[in-house]
Scaffold this motif. Structure first.
Motif, PDB file in Angstrom:
ATOM      1  N   LEU A 138       0.848  -1.194   0.000  1.00  0.00           N
ATOM      2  CA  LEU A 138       0.000   0.000   0.000  1.00  0.00           C
ATOM      3  C   LEU A 138       0.883   1.242   0.000  1.00  0.00           C
ATOM      4  O   LEU A 138       1.661   1.464   0.925  1.00  0.00           O
ATOM      5  N   THR A 139       0.744   2.046  -1.048  1.00  0.00           N
ATOM      6  CA  THR A 139       1.463   3.316  -1.129  1.00  0.00           C
ATOM      7  C   THR A 139       0.603   4.426  -0.539  1.00  0.00           C
ATOM      8  O   THR A 139      -0.553   4.211  -0.149  1.00  0.00           O
ATOM      9  N   GLU A 185      -0.694   6.863  -2.159  1.00  0.00           N
ATOM     10  CA  GLU A 185      -1.847   7.084  -3.053  1.00  0.00           C
ATOM     11  C   GLU A 185      -2.961   6.084  -2.756  1.00  0.00           C
ATOM     12  O   GLU A 185      -4.152   6.451  -2.725  1.00  0.00           O
ATOM     13  N   HIS A 186      -2.599   4.817  -2.551  1.00  0.00           N
ATOM     14  CA  HIS A 186      -3.616   3.819  -2.196  1.00  0.00           C
ATOM     15  C   HIS A 186      -4.299   4.168  -0.878  1.00  0.00           C
ATOM     16  O   HIS A 186      -5.531   4.065  -0.758  1.00  0.00           O
ATOM     17  N   ILE A 245      -8.145   4.729   0.239  1.00  0.00           N
ATOM     18  CA  ILE A 245      -8.715   3.857   1.274  1.00  0.00           C
ATOM     19  C   ILE A 245      -9.329   4.680   2.406  1.00  0.00           C
ATOM     20  O   ILE A 245     -10.458   4.426   2.842  1.00  0.00           O
ATOM     21  N   VAL A 305     -10.926  -1.037  -3.869  1.00  0.00           N
ATOM     22  CA  VAL A 305      -9.528  -0.614  -3.824  1.00  0.00           C
ATOM     23  C   VAL A 305      -8.627  -1.780  -3.425  1.00  0.00           C
ATOM     24  O   VAL A 305      -7.554  -2.007  -4.013  1.00  0.00           O
ATOM     25  N   ASP A 346      -8.172  -4.154  -6.308  1.00  0.00           N
ATOM     26  CA  ASP A 346      -7.240  -3.641  -7.320  1.00  0.00           C
ATOM     27  C   ASP A 346      -5.788  -3.763  -6.850  1.00  0.00           C
ATOM     28  O   ASP A 346      -4.903  -4.127  -7.633  1.00  0.00           O
ATOM     29  N   VAL A 347      -5.544  -3.463  -5.588  1.00  0.00           N
ATOM     30  CA  VAL A 347      -4.176  -3.516  -5.073  1.00  0.00           C
ATOM     31  C   VAL A 347      -3.655  -4.955  -5.041  1.00  0.00           C
ATOM     32  O   VAL A 347      -2.513  -5.230  -5.442  1.00  0.00           O
ATOM     33  N   SER A 392       0.127   0.695   6.227  1.00  0.00           N
ATOM     34  CA  SER A 392       0.802  -0.026   5.149  1.00  0.00           C
ATOM     35  C   SER A 392       1.627  -1.181   5.698  1.00  0.00           C
ATOM     36  O   SER A 392       1.618  -2.297   5.148  1.00  0.00           O
TER      37      SER A 392
END
Length: 273
Positions: free
Chosen positions: A24-25, A27-28, A32, A44, A47-48, A84
């Motif tokens: 998880l960056t 942006e993610h 979220i 989300v 997709d990740v 993350s």
């Protein structure tokens, strides 16, 4: 347990590492934390983690697993780096569980604790102080009451079944043959027809004369059985005669004790006449 540990590399390729920003960056996490509904959050995560097939049972299990992990991070007020790291830690724990079909509960929990240590002490480049002591305790309690409580169910769903074929060998006895493949279904009428055709052949074989050896063997068996039967009959007759003689002696002794001469009629018989 020692048998499969020598053959199955349970911890192969699963060394603990620093997990911040691995999956998880920032942006993610922006998407979220800004998701207004659970459906958006699940989209989300799908997709990740590249979980495209929503109808797949395993994908549904992983989506729910990752969803509750992020919900737990939100409930504890974790920042982006902590969320993350926690996400990747729980993902690696599941990968460790699914790495073998054999039981590795203790090894997976030890791996989980090593990952937490990697993120609770500030000792670069070996570890980073992402989580506080209170957060480490909360994460441990959460993992114990959720993932490790249902560890066997996750292993059943994500690992292949192990089939063991056992064969025995005894001295002087040939080895057990390998199991044959499952026979194909055959029409009953197709099976009965050849059987009916073979009946005349069986009758012909049955009508063939016996060999001299078989005849001699049959005569020996009959003679032996006849002699055994005669001896058995003699023994039975002797036992019966002995029982009759014993019974007669007991009756005579009883008559003498009550004053009746042997061979005489009882008084009751005269009155009836």
């Amino acid at each position: 347990k020692q048998w499969y540990q020598r053959r199955v590399p349970i911890t192969a390729g699963m060394d603990p590492k620093i997990c911040v920003w691995c999956d998880l960056t920032s942006e993610h996490l922006d998407v979220i934390f800004s998701a207004s509904t659970n459906e958006n959050l699940l989209g989300v995560i799908a997709d990740v983690c590249k979980l495209e097939s929503s109808s797949d049972a395993r994908s549904q299990i992983l989506l729910e697993y990752y969803f509750h992990t992020i919900q737990f991070a939100k409930s504890k007020g974790m920042n982006y780096a902590q969320t993350s790291s926690l996400f990747t830690i729980m993902k690696l724990v599941h990968s460790m569980c699914a790495s073998t079909s054999y039981n590795n509960n203790k090894e997976t929990f030890a791996f989980f604790k090593q990952l937490l240590v990697k993120h609770s002490l500030q000792r670069p480049p070996y570890s980073v102080g992402i989580f506080s002591v209170e957060q480490v305790q909360a994460i441990t309690d959460y993992a114990l009451t959720t993932y490790f409580r249902h560890f066997d169910m996750y292993k059943y769903a994500f690992t292949p079944k192990v089939r063991v074929d056992i064969s025995f060998h005894y001295d002087g006895i040939p080895e057990t043959p390998e199991p044959l493949p499952q026979a194909e279904q055959v029409d009953v009428t197709e099976v009965q027809a050849p059987l009916e055709e073979k009946e005349p052949e069986e009758e012909i074989l049955a009508a063939e004369p016996e060999s001299e050896d078989i005849k001699a063997l049959r005569e020996l068996i009959q003679v032996a059985m006849g002699s055994e039967l005669k001896q058995l009959q003699i023994r039975l007759e002797k036992i019966i005669n002995d029982q009759d003689a014993k019974l007669s002696r007991q009756v005579e002794a009883l008559e003498e004790s009550i004053g009746i001469k042997p061979g005489s009629k009882s008084p009751g018989s005269k009155k009836r006449k």
